[in-house]
Design a protein around this motif. Structure first.
Motif, PDB file in Angstrom:
ATOM      1  N   ASN A  77       0.576  -0.935   0.022  1.00 30.61           N
ATOM      2  CA  ASN A  77      -0.222  -0.035   0.086  1.00 30.61           C
ATOM      3  C   ASN A  77       0.966   1.125   0.202  1.00 30.61           C
ATOM      4  OD1 ASN A  77      -2.173  -1.917   0.064  1.00 30.61           O
ATOM      5  ND2 ASN A  77      -2.867  -1.250   2.250  1.00 30.61           N
ATOM      6  N   ILE A  78       1.934   1.215   0.608  1.00 28.42           N
ATOM      7  CA  ILE A  78       2.618   2.488   0.716  1.00 28.42           C
ATOM      8  C   ILE A  78       3.415   2.372  -0.262  1.00 28.42           C
ATOM      9  CG2 ILE A  78       5.058   1.481   1.825  1.00 28.42           C
ATOM     10  CD1 ILE A  78       5.436   4.035   3.747  1.00 28.42           C
ATOM     11  N   ARG A  79       3.932   1.585  -0.761  1.00 26.31           N
ATOM     12  CA  ARG A  79       4.375   1.865  -2.562  1.00 26.31           C
ATOM     13  C   ARG A  79       3.884   1.659  -3.401  1.00 26.31           C
ATOM     14  NH1 ARG A  79       6.753  -3.668  -0.653  1.00 26.31           N
ATOM     15  NH2 ARG A  79       5.505  -4.316  -2.230  1.00 26.31           N
ATOM     16  N   ALA A  80       2.673   1.872  -3.427  1.00 27.24           N
ATOM     17  CA  ALA A  80       1.357   2.120  -4.374  1.00 27.24           C
ATOM     18  C   ALA A  80       1.752   3.697  -4.456  1.00 27.24           C
ATOM     19  CB  ALA A  80       0.374   1.758  -4.183  1.00 27.24           C
ATOM     20  N   LEU A  81       0.892   4.478  -3.029  1.00 31.33           N
ATOM     21  CA  LEU A  81       0.773   5.128  -2.506  1.00 31.33           C
ATOM     22  C   LEU A  81       2.074   6.169  -2.957  1.00 31.33           C
ATOM     23  CD1 LEU A  81      -1.555   7.967  -0.831  1.00 31.33           C
ATOM     24  CD2 LEU A  81      -0.918   6.905   0.923  1.00 31.33           C
ATOM     25  N   ARG A 129      -7.624   1.061  -4.915  1.00 31.53           N
ATOM     26  CA  ARG A 129      -7.855   2.488  -4.145  1.00 31.53           C
ATOM     27  C   ARG A 129      -7.100   3.150  -3.951  1.00 31.53           C
ATOM     28  NH1 ARG A 129     -12.751   4.791  -3.728  1.00 31.53           N
ATOM     29  NH2 ARG A 129     -12.943   6.156  -1.335  1.00 31.53           N
ATOM     30  N   ILE A 130      -5.992   3.332  -3.728  1.00 29.03           N
ATOM     31  CA  ILE A 130      -5.591   4.023  -4.126  1.00 29.03           C
ATOM     32  C   ILE A 130      -5.265   4.718  -5.257  1.00 29.03           C
ATOM     33  CG2 ILE A 130      -2.594   4.587  -3.787  1.00 29.03           C
ATOM     34  CD1 ILE A 130      -2.342   2.994  -1.578  1.00 29.03           C
ATOM     35  N   GLU A 131      -4.746   4.367  -6.268  1.00 31.06           N
ATOM     36  CA  GLU A 131      -4.523   5.087  -7.576  1.00 31.06           C
ATOM     37  C   GLU A 131      -6.306   6.203  -7.904  1.00 31.06           C
ATOM     38  OE1 GLU A 131      -3.526   2.370 -10.535  1.00 31.06           O
ATOM     39  OE2 GLU A 131      -2.195   1.672  -9.163  1.00 31.06           O
ATOM     40  N   GLU A 132      -7.262   5.695  -8.036  1.00 32.35           N
ATOM     41  CA  GLU A 132      -8.656   5.553  -7.666  1.00 32.35           C
ATOM     42  C   GLU A 132      -8.525   6.821  -6.518  1.00 32.35           C
ATOM     43  OE1 GLU A 132     -13.343   5.245  -7.641  1.00 32.35           O
ATOM     44  OE2 GLU A 132     -11.687   3.350  -6.391  1.00 32.35           O
ATOM     45  N   THR A 134       1.744   9.309  -5.988  1.00 29.77           N
ATOM     46  CA  THR A 134       2.049  10.854  -5.567  1.00 29.77           C
ATOM     47  C   THR A 134       3.664  11.463  -5.895  1.00 29.77           C
ATOM     48  OG1 THR A 134       2.409  10.297  -3.300  1.00 29.77           O
ATOM     49  CG2 THR A 134       0.334  10.639  -3.600  1.00 29.77           C
ATOM     50  N   GLY A 135       4.528  10.810  -5.733  1.00 30.60           N
ATOM     51  CA  GLY A 135       5.842  10.996  -6.017  1.00 30.60           C
ATOM     52  C   GLY A 135       5.812  11.262  -4.583  1.00 30.60           C
ATOM     53  N   ILE A 136       5.666  11.569  -3.494  1.00 36.45           N
ATOM     54  CA  ILE A 136       5.893  11.753  -2.448  1.00 36.45           C
ATOM     55  C   ILE A 136       6.534  10.478  -1.519  1.00 36.45           C
ATOM     56  CG2 ILE A 136       4.913  13.393  -0.355  1.00 36.45           C
ATOM     57  CD1 ILE A 136       5.383  14.936  -2.878  1.00 36.45           C
ATOM     58  N   GLU A 137       7.695  10.686  -0.693  1.00 33.03           N
ATOM     59  CA  GLU A 137       8.092   9.882   1.053  1.00 33.03           C
ATOM     60  C   GLU A 137       6.435   9.757   1.791  1.00 33.03           C
ATOM     61  OE1 GLU A 137      12.206   8.835   2.824  1.00 33.03           O
ATOM     62  OE2 GLU A 137      11.869  10.248   1.490  1.00 33.03           O
ATOM     63  N   ILE A 138       6.594   8.959   2.107  1.00 30.28           N
ATOM     64  CA  ILE A 138       5.908   8.620   3.671  1.00 30.28           C
ATOM     65  C   ILE A 138       6.699   7.938   3.862  1.00 30.28           C
ATOM     66  CG2 ILE A 138       3.354   7.638   4.118  1.00 30.28           C
ATOM     67  CD1 ILE A 138       2.535   7.793   0.823  1.00 30.28           C
ATOM     68  N   ARG A 183       2.766  17.470  -2.022  1.00 29.36           N
ATOM     69  CA  ARG A 183       2.506  17.336  -0.800  1.00 29.36           C
ATOM     70  C   ARG A 183       1.075  16.773   0.043  1.00 29.36           C
ATOM     71  NH1 ARG A 183       6.326  20.447   0.325  1.00 29.36           N
ATOM     72  NH2 ARG A 183       5.410  21.765   1.301  1.00 29.36           N
ATOM     73  N   GLU A 184       0.592  18.094  -0.442  1.00 32.94           N
ATOM     74  CA  GLU A 184      -0.738  18.280  -0.449  1.00 32.94           C
ATOM     75  C   GLU A 184      -1.946  17.183  -0.951  1.00 32.94           C
ATOM     76  OE1 GLU A 184      -4.544  20.145   1.074  1.00 32.94           O
ATOM     77  OE2 GLU A 184      -2.241  19.965   1.404  1.00 32.94           O
ATOM     78  N   ILE A 185      -1.581  16.950  -2.380  1.00 27.68           N
ATOM     79  CA  ILE A 185      -2.299  16.098  -2.999  1.00 27.68           C
ATOM     80  C   ILE A 185      -2.208  14.731  -2.063  1.00 27.68           C
ATOM     81  CG2 ILE A 185      -2.394  14.359  -4.722  1.00 27.68           C
ATOM     82  CD1 ILE A 185      -1.372  16.423  -6.807  1.00 27.68           C
ATOM     83  N   ALA A 186      -0.892  14.270  -1.636  1.00 28.49           N
ATOM     84  CA  ALA A 186      -0.910  12.894  -0.725  1.00 28.49           C
ATOM     85  C   ALA A 186      -1.976  13.236   0.370  1.00 28.49           C
ATOM     86  CB  ALA A 186       1.070  13.164  -0.663  1.00 28.49           C
ATOM     87  N   ARG A 187      -1.885  14.455   0.977  1.00 30.22           N
ATOM     88  CA  ARG A 187      -2.357  14.556   2.377  1.00 30.22           C
ATOM     89  C   ARG A 187      -3.539  14.359   2.424  1.00 30.22           C
ATOM     90  NH1 ARG A 187      -4.770  18.011   5.795  1.00 30.22           N
ATOM     91  NH2 ARG A 187      -5.326  19.514   3.278  1.00 30.22           N
ATOM     92  N   LEU A 188      -4.495  14.867   1.916  1.00 28.48           N
ATOM     93  CA  LEU A 188      -6.489  14.734   1.371  1.00 28.48           C
ATOM     94  C   LEU A 188      -6.402  13.003   0.462  1.00 28.48           C
ATOM     95  CD1 LEU A 188      -6.609  18.313  -0.837  1.00 28.48           C
ATOM     96  CD2 LEU A 188      -7.280  17.733   1.696  1.00 28.48           C
TER      97      LEU A 188
END
Length: 403
Positions: free
Chosen positions: A223-227, A274-277, A231-235, A254-259
């Motif tokens: 899941n975290i890899r897909a996210l 679901r993450i991609e959607e 988003t292109g953001i490191e979580i 970062r805002e896209i990843a947060r929302l």
């Protein structure tokens, strides 16, 4: 009959007496036996006590001998140390005596050399006096006149040398001051820029409980890899309680990843599809919000006719900070200040407000450029058909930065 009875009584009496005598003899024999055994036991106990006493005596004697030996050893060691100390003191005394002798010899030599130096000095004074008289006779000048001329000549040379030296010092001071100023500026930036850098590259996403972290990571981290890929953001999911860190230099991402994380956690369904959607949906919402923000800003400032791409760049300023201030707020303030100053100077306030709003659009490009942001902003203004005076005003911002 009576005789028989008497005889029986006598026989019983004799038997009783005999029995008493036998019992007494047996008691006496038993007492003697007990006494003999007691004597034997006492003899054995006595021997045991004597053996124990001898053993204790031997132990005490051995302990005393050991302690005496230790004391003798300590005394011998102390005597050895004292002897070594005496030898060292004797050596030091010998060395001190030799040093005193050398000092005395050196003092005698110095006295002799001092006497010779006094003699040479007197001889040199005499020769110098004679040479001075000869020079005065040859040159026709007295010593005072020659000294004055020499002093004047040395003054001119000293002034020239001093001027050159002062110029060298000034050049070196300027160079050193420039380096020192740069060093101070760099140190100040390093001390102050940490919080700003963190603010510009990190967003903290708050969660209700740490159990959600495991759902966000997913089985084997899928899941975290897909996210991160979407988003292109490191979580960063670490031990920080009830918080997840989103790290990246692009504030929009970062805002896209947060929302997206907020919607996924609220919905409860977290899996790669679901993450991609959700990320695609949030990206579209953010893009619409950016355009709406740009349009609303232009309307609030009374600026019309901006190219749609410029409006979008103005909206992106909402997600960027500059020197600790929100870039959109900074650009709005700059636009208003430019309009006020233009009115005071008798210039066109609308053009000034337009240039003030667009002066930092080079800080929010879609791709990372190599040009400074002011030059990039000028090129973007030219690209989107802004008037030359607007482009020149944005480019002039670069000259101010260089100064």
């Amino acid at each position: 009959m009576i005789l028989i009875l008497i005889t029986a009584i006598v026989a019983l009496a004799i038997g009783a007496v005999a029995t008493m005598i036998v019992q007494r003899n047996m008691a006496t024999s038993r007492a003697r036996t007990i006494i003999d055994e007691a004597k034997k036991e006492a003899e054995v106990i006595k021997k045991d006590r004597l053996l124990e006493a001898r053993e204790e005596e031997i132990k005490i004697k051995a302990e005393a001998e050991r302690q005496a030996q230790q004391r003798i050893s300590k005394v011998q060691q102390a005597e050895s140390k004292i002897k070594q100390r005496e030898m060292q003191l004797n050596q030091q005394q010998g060395e001190n005596q030799r040093a005193r002798n050398e000092i005395e010899q050196t003092r005698q030599r110095l006295d002799e050399q001092l006497a010779m130096a006094e003699s040479k000095k007197a001889e040199l004074d005499s020769l110098r006096h004679k040479a001075q008289e000869e020079l005065e006779h040859i040159s026709g000048l007295t010593a005072e006149e020659a000294k004055d001329k020499l002093v004047e000549s040395l003054k001119d040379e000293a002034k020239t040398a001093a001027a050159s030296y002062i110029n060298d010092i000034m050049d070196d001071a300027k160079m050193t001051a420039n380096k020192e100023a740069k060093r101070i500026v760099v140190q100040s930036i390093q001390r102050v820029a940490t919080e700003t850098a963190i603010e510009n590259s990190v967003t903290v996403f708050q969660i209700d409980s740490d159990e959600i972290k495991g759902r966000i990571i997913g089985r084997e981290g899928r899941n975290i890899r897909a996210l991160e890929a979407a988003t292109g953001i490191e979580i960063i999911v670490d031990d920080t309680p009830e918080a997840i860190v989103l790290s990246g230099f692009d504030p929009v991402r970062r805002e896209i990843a947060r929302l997206a994380l907020h919607q996924l956690v609220a919905d409860g369904r977290i899996h790669p599809a679901r993450i991609e959607e959700v990320v695609a949906k949030v990206r579209k919402q953010i893009e619409e919000e950016i355009i709406e923000t740009g349009k609303r800003t232009a309307i609030d400032l009374g600026i019309h006719g901006l190219h749609p791409d410029l409006i979008r760049l103005v909206g992106k300023m909402k997600y960027r900070s500059s020197y600790g201030q929100n870039l959109l707020q900074h650009s709005r303030e700059t636009a208003n200040l430019c309009a006020v100053m233009a009115s005071e100077l008798g210039l066109n306030p609308k053009k000034a407000r337009r240039a003030g709003l667009l002066h930092d659009i080079g800080k929010v490009p879609d791709e990372e450029p190599e040009l400074p942001h002011a030059l990039l902003g000028m090129k973007l203004a030219e690209k989107y058909k802004e008037k030359p005076e607007i482009c020149n005003a944005i480019g002039a911002h670069h000259d101010e930065i260089e100064q």
